[in-house]
Design a protein around this motif. Sequence first.
Motif: not given
Length: 516
Positions: A378, A415, A440-441, A444, A447
């Motif tokens: 990420t 993830h 994490y993203k 988003n 997330s």
Amino acid sequence: MALKRDLYRALEDVVGKENISEDPVILYSYAWRSGLIATPQLFVPTFEAVTLPRNTEEVQAIVKLCNRFKIQYKASSTGWGPYCDPTGPGVIKLDLRRMDRIIEINEKNMYAVVEPYVIYAQLQGELMKRGLVCNITGAGSNCSALPIAAHQGIGHMSQSASYGERNLLGVEWVAPDGEIIRLGSLGASSQWFCGDGPGPSLRGVIRGNTVPLGGLGVYTRAAQKVYHWPGPATFPIEGVSPDYKPSEIPAGFMVRYLHFPSADIMTQAVRKVGESEIGFILMGFNPAMVCGNKARSNEEDVALFKKYTDEVQGPGFLLIIAGNSPDDFEYKKEALQQIMQEFNGKSLKDVEDPENAGGFIWRFTRVTGSLRETCRATGCFGGEVGGTDVFGLMRTYISRASKVKQSYIDKGLLHADGTDPFVQSIEHGHQGHGELLIRYKPSNPESAMAAREIFMVANRTAVEGKFGVPAHVWSDEIHDMFGPHTSNYTRWLRKIKKAFDPNAASESSHYISAKE
Ligand SMILES: Cc1cc2nc3c(=O)[nH]c(=O)nc-3n(C[C@H](O)[C@H](O)[C@H](O)COP(=O)(O)OP(=O)(O)OC[C@H]3O[C@@H](n4cnc5c(N)ncnc54)[C@H](O)[C@@H]3O)c2cc1C
């Protein structure tokens, strides 16, 4: 808000026209952050101006001007951490990149003195030539070698070379109001060998669990303790990052990833490794971090992660042994063998494979893989950073937060990189430190919120379980969460802030404010 012209001109007089800017192009380049848990926007507030002081006197002059003109300032060394940013308008940046000299390496008394923009890669290279080595913050050897810049300063070599607060010796400090204070032996002589005296001992004031993150003046030089280096003066390296390795494994060096039937058994093995003092590096990395160190792409990372997790029987740690002599090396290998037998430990094949071992030794000792270990996939750093206490206690603490992590992995918001926390041993087991990393993203919001929720759960766990104050205590909000449960230390921290910074000139949004 543009700076008052007379202030801008006064700053120009201090650093010279070419070392100050308020051009938006420059200011925005300092304001980019690629996704943060607390503030997932990409641009943070801009500084009013950026200055590049050359020496302590210029730093002092800028700090005094800020006090006189009632404007705030914030210093950074490499600018790696998000806590280098302002959180609102009205702040001038002191970018210390022109202060880049190694002042002294004292081989006899085993310390090194640096300015803020010396990075660990430079210092380590110079030390190795002299048979010495230093701890390097786990953030990487691209970070400042100033032992009071890094957030905590714990790193890969902390098993044998301790960390930030424990290694700190003499310090030159431009206090928040502009007074230059020389701490420890430096306050009574020109010597840097001691952090506590003769001369003023203010180690507990200028840093505690973590550094003040820019909120208490500017450190312009500092000394740190250095340690014996049992390896070669230089590493002949072949290949291209991250695929580079020494042409041969240095004599007396061995790397293993050791895994055990359970967390309890692994904790006992860590204790034995510490008692027998055989570890040069002991990092409680989980398989995801070991993959991150080696993998050259996300695809390779995912494939390696599967391979490693299929092979390991349970939690593990990364161990590098370095012998001070052939006999010492034999003793250490023998001791490890016994520990492995006693605790049913097994070694991950890919790491001990001679094809890979040299690369692992190099990347962990040089500390060049941190970004991949923590931010693979990420590009973001997320997680909970626990405090520093006994290894077993820190493992128990940080393991609790892993349950909520799993629930977000199950929902597809994080993830799936496993939930085993990363716990490391310090000073041969004298202390331990645990972290739970999260992939994490940032794009988003759900997330990013999941990552923040884990952080908050971990904070609540620390309070309810009496696990001590974690390292991620930045800001009034988080300090106020812990203060009432820990002897109201926040009252004292605020008194310190007020006494040393009467004009609140040193921007302290990541530290603490002097509010009543
Ligand atoms: C991927 C990643 C992994 C990390 N892993 C670890 C880890 O394993 N262990 C660990 O301890 N930390 C870790 N960190 C945090 C890390 O220590 C800091 O981000 C890093 O050390 C900062 O680099 P720096 O030392 O050059 O300081 P900077 O990023 O320049 O500054 C850090 C803070 O100190 C202040 N500061 C810096 N220099 C001065 C100065 N001369 N005078 C006054 N204030 C100053 C800044 O205002 C800022 O608040 C990690 C961070 C990242 C992003």
